[in-house]
Every structure is written in C-alpha cells, then in structure tokens.
Scaffold this motif. Structure first.
Motif, PDB file in Angstrom:
ATOM      1  N   SER B  20       0.958  -1.043  -0.235  1.00 34.44           N
ATOM      2  CA  SER B  20      -0.012  -0.119  -0.237  1.00 34.44           C
ATOM      3  C   SER B  20       0.736   1.309  -0.021  1.00 34.44           C
ATOM      4  CB  SER B  20      -0.778  -0.015   1.418  1.00 34.44           C
ATOM      5  OG  SER B  20      -1.797  -1.136   0.983  1.00 34.44           O
ATOM      6  N   GLU B  24       0.659   4.208  -2.853  1.00 39.47           N
ATOM      7  CA  GLU B  24       0.230   5.601  -2.342  1.00 39.47           C
ATOM      8  C   GLU B  24       1.461   6.416  -2.720  1.00 39.47           C
ATOM      9  OE1 GLU B  24      -1.020   5.330   1.635  1.00 39.47           O
ATOM     10  OE2 GLU B  24      -2.285   3.645   1.244  1.00 39.47           O
ATOM     11  N   TYR B  36      -9.203   7.016  -4.364  1.00 39.31           N
ATOM     12  CA  TYR B  36      -8.730   5.844  -3.644  1.00 39.31           C
ATOM     13  C   TYR B  36      -9.886   4.940  -3.460  1.00 39.31           C
ATOM     14  CZ  TYR B  36      -6.946   2.957   0.241  1.00 39.31           C
ATOM     15  OH  TYR B  36      -6.347   1.915   0.750  1.00 39.31           O
ATOM     16  N   ARG B  58      -2.571   8.555   4.179  1.00 40.96           N
ATOM     17  CA  ARG B  58      -3.093   9.118   3.012  1.00 40.96           C
ATOM     18  C   ARG B  58      -3.182  10.558   2.861  1.00 40.96           C
ATOM     19  NH1 ARG B  58      -6.423   4.176   2.885  1.00 40.96           N
ATOM     20  NH2 ARG B  58      -8.082   5.707   3.112  1.00 40.96           N
ATOM     21  N   TRP B  62      -7.288  13.290  -1.078  1.00 45.11           N
ATOM     22  CA  TRP B  62      -7.870  12.281  -2.004  1.00 45.11           C
ATOM     23  C   TRP B  62      -9.394  11.961  -1.894  1.00 45.11           C
ATOM     24  CZ3 TRP B  62      -3.683   7.850  -1.760  1.00 45.11           C
ATOM     25  CH2 TRP B  62      -2.483   8.383  -2.245  1.00 45.11           C
ATOM     26  N   VAL B  64     -12.063   9.344  -1.593  1.00 44.22           N
ATOM     27  CA  VAL B  64     -12.047   7.917  -1.137  1.00 44.22           C
ATOM     28  C   VAL B  64     -13.729   7.453  -1.487  1.00 44.22           C
ATOM     29  CG1 VAL B  64     -12.171   6.449   0.757  1.00 44.22           C
ATOM     30  CG2 VAL B  64     -10.775   8.402   0.617  1.00 44.22           C
ATOM     31  N   ASP B  88      -7.468  -0.594  -3.415  1.00 46.74           N
ATOM     32  CA  ASP B  88      -6.584  -1.177  -2.382  1.00 46.74           C
ATOM     33  C   ASP B  88      -7.732  -2.331  -1.560  1.00 46.74           C
ATOM     34  OD1 ASP B  88      -4.907  -2.394  -0.309  1.00 46.74           O
ATOM     35  OD2 ASP B  88      -3.870  -0.107  -0.106  1.00 46.74           O
TER      36      ASP B  88
END
Lengths: 178, 178, 178
Positions: B20, B24, B36, B58, B62, B64, B88
């Motif tokens: 991960s 990332e 994400y 993170r 981003w 999500v 992920d």
C-alpha cells in the motif's frame, strides 16, 4: 562484500531456503572474528535436532552466544569495529518476544534494535524468515506475528544494505548488488 | 513512472510488505487527482484498526470510494483521462466475491475487470496480496481463493506494466523497470 | 533457450503462478520430442478436474507417462539425447514419497534423482511448488514436507540452469538468464 566496511546485511528467505548457509558463508569470507548470536530456545527434541544440524556446519572457532530476547543490549555488549556478528534468527527472537512479553516490551525491544543499527561498530548479518507470502493461518497470535515481522523487515530493510531474499539456495538481491 | 501515460500498475506482495505504501507513494508522485477505491468491509475491530492505520498515512484531499464487490462498474464510473485510481486491494474484493456470490457472479466480476482494463481512461494502480508461496491450508474455500487469486494475478499481469512484488518494503520488478 | 544443448531447467512457483504453462511453452519451443512425466495420483474429483484442465492445454502428440514415486528410474528409462522430459511436478512426487514410504526410501529416491541429473541424456524440465515463504501450518508431516522440499530445491538448484521462480505468470530468474 568488502571486508573493510562495516555493513548491515539482511538475509530473508523461506523454510530451508539456504538463509543460514548464505550468512555463514559471508561470515567465513569476511576474514573477521565472528560472533554467532543464536536466538533459539531449545524446548523440544525437534528443535534440538535442528540446532545440532546447523551447529555442525559452522566453524568451531566462532564465538557462540545464546540470547532469546534482549537482542539490542547483547549486540551492544559484543560488537567491536573489527568484528562480525551473525544473528540467526530474528524470527525466533520475535516469536520469543510475542510469547513472553507484554506488548510494550515487544515494541521496546524492536525499537532498541532499530535505534542501535546505525551506530553499532563492525559488521552485522541478520537472518530472518520471510513468512508473509502465503495464506495467513487462523489465530490472533499468528496474525500479530505476521504483522510484526512484516513491519520489522520493512524497517530493517531501510537500514541494511544489501538485503537478500533466498529462494532454493539462490539469492535475489532486493537491495544492493551481488 | 511517467505522469503523462495512462498506465496499469499491479503491485503484489505479502503481509505488511509495503504494497500500500508503494502504491500511495506512486499516486502522490503522479501529480494526478487521486481516487482511492477501498474494497474492505469493516466487520470487526481489528479490521477497523487496520483501516484507520492505513487512512492516517494518506493525503486528506484524495477522494475515497468504498466498494466491496462491483469493482469494474465503479472503476468505469469514476475513471477520467487525467485521473488516477488506486484500488486497495484486490484480495479483499476477491474474498468478498467468494463469500457472497454464486460462482457465476465471481467469474463475471473478474471477467468484467479484465475486459475493462485495456480501455479504462487514466492511470490505474492495483494492489493485491501474494498468498500462493506458502503451504495452502486445509479448507475448500481457501483452495478456491488461492486458485482464483493466482489465475487473476496471471491475467492482470498480462495487462499491466509495471508489475511489482514487494518484499520487506523493497520492489522486485516482475515486469517493466524501476 | 538453445535447442541444441542438453539442459536442466528448474521452474519453481506458487499456486497457479504459471509454472506448468512456462514449462510447457519451453517444451513446445524446444523442437524436441516431448515426454510429459506426470507424478499426480488421481484420488478425488478435485484432483481429476485439475489434471483435466492441465491436460487440455498440452499438445496431443506429447508422450505421457504417469509415475508417482520411482522418478529416477523412470527418467533413466525414457531419456534420450535428442529428447525433452517435462516432470510436473516434484511437489506431488515428494508428497507421494512422504505419505507412502519409509524415511530411508524417501531419501533414497531423492538421492537417486540428484545422482542422475548430471548424466541424464537430453533436456529435463522440472516443475515444483515453492511452499516455504508462508507460515508453516501445524502438523509434523507438513513441517517434514517443507524441510524436504526446501532441501531438495536447494540441491536441484545447484545442478540446474536456469532456475526460475514464477510469480503471477512472470519469471524471476534466480539463476541463468532469460
């Protein structure tokens, strides 16, 4: 491998992948006085047989220390600039920690090892089992072990060079060159 | 990794191998707007803790999305030529499929993903656990998972470039270059 | 791979990693007459289905031999300088040995294989599962298998070239070049 430069070598690998043999070969070729730091606890006949098998392959003049838990302080006590310490293996040490210790102690011992690495005199070869590439069996302790081992390997790999993965007795260089 | 070329990146690796983090890091360096796509179902406290740990590392900006099963249609709905989607992980998606769905649905969802990959706009980074290099534990579902995961990884690897195997936080390039 | 030089090829890999496909592709491209040596025992429907799946992907004109235990003598009987023998796989052979045989026989069969390899005429491709990179499940037989497989792979790897580890259908060359 130059025999003059203090080094941190991390050798990962699976069951009977030749990790210990690779480490011992490097130690022999280093021309340095070798201290072998065994982390195994002899608790049954199978373990005794495995350890005897390993011991028979090592030079008799190597100094041998047994320390199942207090790794960082033992390394600090025995390191010197011209020497080489071979730790076999981190997996048993981590298992000993997880079975015996409260979580704070587990973290403290690992932190102590990581903090020590950059300043420890002499050469250090660390051997550890790669156990993260299969299905993780049921059981909370097994999952904790896999998590801890994976994080520890990542942290050590940033501090070590070279880093190897042994497969069938052959090295895959994850970092550094052959 | 060029930031201009739409890419398909497949990152395999063991437990806590740095999969991960590698994904990332690539997403951060791409200079693309990142979506994400989390496939995890939060079903117990351990899973919640693992997810929180990942989330804290993170970037907050981003976007999500959480989608445990309908991966291809979700990718199609959110992809755009300038964007990057990070999935992920495929392991949890496949586990969700195998637990919930009839065998036809399992195959249909995988086929949909494989059919979508060549034409999906923008960059796609897929993260998945390599679980096939240990003893396969007893249990019909575990064997089915290992078979499905192995076949899926093979099929994805023909469509992706680069393909990486993470070990101890270090990449082994199975396809493509560093 | 040159088609003129007798070779010993060892292809390791996980579950559904593309080991057999890689071996069969090499055999097809060798332009040699191929003998396929299957070590599987068909003991249940799942095994029958796996074997049928594999068989359907192979050229119909290959000679097929089934031998679950006496590998070295079977190889000796069928080898010739212009030919190629593909053994799929050593894992099932070793499992058959461990289930059926007394420990002396297990060792004798392995020793016979290792002794035969340097002098066997023609090309030999050996396929075997890498199972040592995960947690070793409980059970004395499983541990014995892992130990035996690891030692066997190490010994074979010294005699073979190239040696590959397949991951997601892609080869990692542990020894030799692509």
């Amino acid at each position: 491998m130059s025999v003059d430069v203090p080094q941190r070598v991390l050798i990962l690998g699976g069951v009977r992948s030749g990790k210990s043999a690779q480490a011992e070969q490097w130690a022999k070729h280093s021309a340095r006085p070798v201290t072998y730091l065994a982390t195994a606890r002899i608790e049954d006949e199978e373990m005794r047989a495995r350890i005897s098998h390993h011991r028979a392959t090592r030079p008799a003049h190597w100094k041998v220390i047994e320390e199942p838990v207090a790794l960082a302080s033992t390394l600090r006590a025995h390191a010197h600039p011209e020497g080489l310490i071979l730790v076999d293996c981190l997996t048993l040490w981590l298992t000993n920690l997880l079975f015996d210790s409260d979580p704070q102690c587990v973290q403290r011992e690992q932190d102590a090892l990581l903090a020590l690495l950059p300043t420890l005199p002499g050469t250090l070869i660390l051997v550890s089992n790669e156990t993260g590439l299969g299905i993780v069996p049921l059981g909370e302790l097994t999952r904790r072990f896999c998590d801890q081992a994976g994080r520890l390997h990542q942290a050590l790999a940033t501090l070590c060079d070279p880093v190897l993965l042994m497969v069938a007795g052959l090295p895959v260089f994850l970092k550094g060159h052959s």
